[in-house]
Scaffold this motif. Structure first.
Motif, short mmCIF file in Angstrom:
data_model
loop_
_atom_site.label_atom_id
_atom_site.label_comp_id
_atom_site.label_asym_id
_atom_site.label_seq_id
_atom_site.Cartn_x
_atom_site.Cartn_y
_atom_site.Cartn_z
N GLY A 113 0.79 -1.23 0.00
CA GLY A 113 0.00 0.00 0.00
C GLY A 113 0.82 1.27 0.00
N LEU A 114 2.14 1.17 -0.02
CA LEU A 114 2.99 2.36 -0.02
C LEU A 114 2.85 3.15 -1.32
N LYS A 115 2.76 4.45 -1.18
CA LYS A 115 2.68 5.35 -2.34
C LYS A 115 3.94 6.20 -2.49
N GLU A 116 4.69 6.38 -1.40
CA GLU A 116 5.88 7.22 -1.41
C GLU A 116 6.98 6.52 -0.63
N THR A 117 8.07 6.18 -1.30
CA THR A 117 9.16 5.45 -0.64
C THR A 117 10.46 6.24 -0.57
N VAL A 118 10.45 7.47 -1.05
CA VAL A 118 11.67 8.27 -1.08
C VAL A 118 11.58 9.46 -0.13
N ASP A 119 10.42 10.10 -0.07
CA ASP A 119 10.26 11.31 0.73
C ASP A 119 9.34 11.05 1.91
N TYR A 120 9.13 12.06 2.72
CA TYR A 120 8.22 11.99 3.87
C TYR A 120 7.44 13.29 3.92
N CYS A 121 6.45 13.36 4.81
CA CYS A 121 5.68 14.60 4.99
C CYS A 121 5.95 15.15 6.38
N LEU A 122 6.41 16.39 6.46
CA LEU A 122 6.82 16.99 7.72
C LEU A 122 5.71 16.97 8.76
N ALA A 123 4.49 17.18 8.37
CA ALA A 123 3.38 17.26 9.32
C ALA A 123 3.10 15.92 10.00
N LYS A 167 0.06 11.43 14.10
CA LYS A 167 -1.09 11.75 13.26
C LYS A 167 -1.16 10.76 12.11
N VAL A 168 -2.37 10.44 11.68
CA VAL A 168 -2.57 9.53 10.56
C VAL A 168 -2.55 10.29 9.24
N LYS A 169 -3.08 11.50 9.25
CA LYS A 169 -3.13 12.29 8.02
C LYS A 169 -3.09 13.77 8.35
N ASP A 170 -2.79 14.55 7.35
CA ASP A 170 -2.76 16.00 7.50
C ASP A 170 -3.06 16.61 6.13
N LYS A 171 -3.75 17.73 6.13
CA LYS A 171 -4.14 18.33 4.86
C LYS A 171 -2.95 18.78 4.02
N SER A 172 -1.83 18.96 4.66
CA SER A 172 -0.63 19.37 3.90
C SER A 172 0.11 18.18 3.29
N CYS A 173 -0.31 16.96 3.61
CA CYS A 173 0.36 15.75 3.12
C CYS A 173 -0.47 15.10 2.03
N VAL A 174 0.18 14.61 1.03
CA VAL A 174 -0.51 13.98 -0.09
C VAL A 174 -1.12 12.65 0.32
N PHE A 175 -0.44 11.92 1.19
CA PHE A 175 -0.87 10.57 1.58
C PHE A 175 -1.04 10.46 3.09
#
Length: 334
Positions: free
Chosen positions: A271-281, A287-295
């Motif tokens: 189910g991974l969509k992003e394996t190189v970067d991360y989301c700072l939030a 947190k499970v999700k944040d509006k500033s994060c794509v995934f």
């Protein structure tokens, strides 16, 4: 020992051909073991140290038991992931018998503080401390955690902080670090440890911490390669000195490289969509999700620049457990 040619289908497709656990009959980088590792029921996993392994174990609190396999704190403990880590999964999910784990890992740990400065000031809990101050005084000849040589396995995973916390010349200290590493393994051997898994470091050059410059990539790639080479040589030397040990090197470097490139090869990471970067939030794992994060958090491989999400831990535990099961059962997987 029977050759481990690949892992079974439920963990990895046969066609993929990945060897997670080196064995001398299969891979020239491997360690030649002199006795067979065999799983008993129940068996105990003693996790000594790691950079991604802490669960917050307190040696003065409850010991691991059949009813409470991690002892303390309550599952999944205080981890550096956004939930369970590989120690949790190995203890609770991927086993053919009861696994009771004493986990001495401390966040930010180095092999020894005398050679390089810790990235987290005043961290007390290097590999040296974990063996000499935490394990040996409290868990040897301990009737409440009566581990035995044949039914216990000592897993040791260290190195990321030793590389990351210092500069491009750190690799010059690796032989000295491995000397300390070997001496600590000897101390464990002296009190009865006979089954060892030494886990190498994943590719720091492919992690977000490496940044975007060619210089950073090259630095991390060189140091990671040097560390893993020194680790394998240390393990080989340690094994050759003892007729009655079983020693494995677990190839976390190849495993994480493959997760980054081919997350769909494992059901746990499909189910991974992003394996190189991360989301700072989402980088603190709360947190499970944040509006500033794509995934959402478990669609990222990395929680922050230096730590993976629980997804990577899940894959690591599954692959390690299956490799040990194959090695212990005598099965030969085509």
């Amino acid at each position: 020992m029977n050759a481990i040619r690949s892992l079974v289908t439920k963990v990895l497709p046969k066609s993929y051909g990945y060897r997670a656990l080196f064995d001398a009959d299969v891979d020239p980088r491997a360690i030649r073991t002199k006795r067979k590792w065999s799983q008993s029921t129940p068996y105990i996993a003693v996790v000594v140290v790691s950079f991604w392994s802490m669960t917050g174990y307190n040696t003065e609190s409850d010991r691991p038991s059949i009813k409470n396999p991690l002892g303390n704190p309550k599952y999944p403990g205080e981890t550096s992931a956004n939930g369970a880590n590989w120690v949790d999964y190995l203890t609770y999910n991927y086993n053919d018998s009861v696994v009771m784990t004493a986990n001495f890992a401390v966040g930010g740990a180095l092999i020894v503080e005398d050679l390089v400065a810790p990235g987290i000031p005043h961290v007390y809990g290097s590999m040296q401390h974990q063996v000499t101050d935490f394990f040996l005084p409290t868990h040897v000849n301990d009737s409440s955690y009566a581990w035995e040589a044949d039914s216990s396995i000592f897993l040791m995973w260290i190195g990321i902080n030793d590389i990351h916390d210092n500069d491009e010349s750190t690799y010059q200290f690796f032989p000295k670090m491995m000397s300390v590493y070997s001496e600590l393994a000897e101390q464990l051997f002296d009190v009865g440890a006979r089954n060892f898994v030494f886990m190498n470091v994943p590719p720091l050059e492919l992690m977000p911490i490496a940044g975007d410059t060619p210089e950073d990539y090259e630095n991390y790639a060189v140091q990671t390669s040097a560390w893993n080479k020194n680790l394998t040589e240390m393990a080989r030397t340690f094994t050759s000195a003892h007729d009655d040990v079983t020693t494995f090197v677990f190839d976390a470097h190849t495993l994480f490289t493959d997760i980054i490139d081919h997350p769909g090869n494992w059901p746990q990471s499909s189910g991974l969509k992003e394996t190189v970067d991360y989301c700072l939030a989402l980088s603190f794992g709360n947190k499970v999700k944040d509006k500033s994060c794509v995934f959402t958090i478990n669609q990222y491989l990395w929680m922050n620049p230096l730590h993976p999400t629980t997804v990577a831990h899940n894959v690591t535990a599954a692959v390690l457990a299956e490799a040990l099961r194959v090695a212990g059962s005598g099965d030969e997987v085509d």
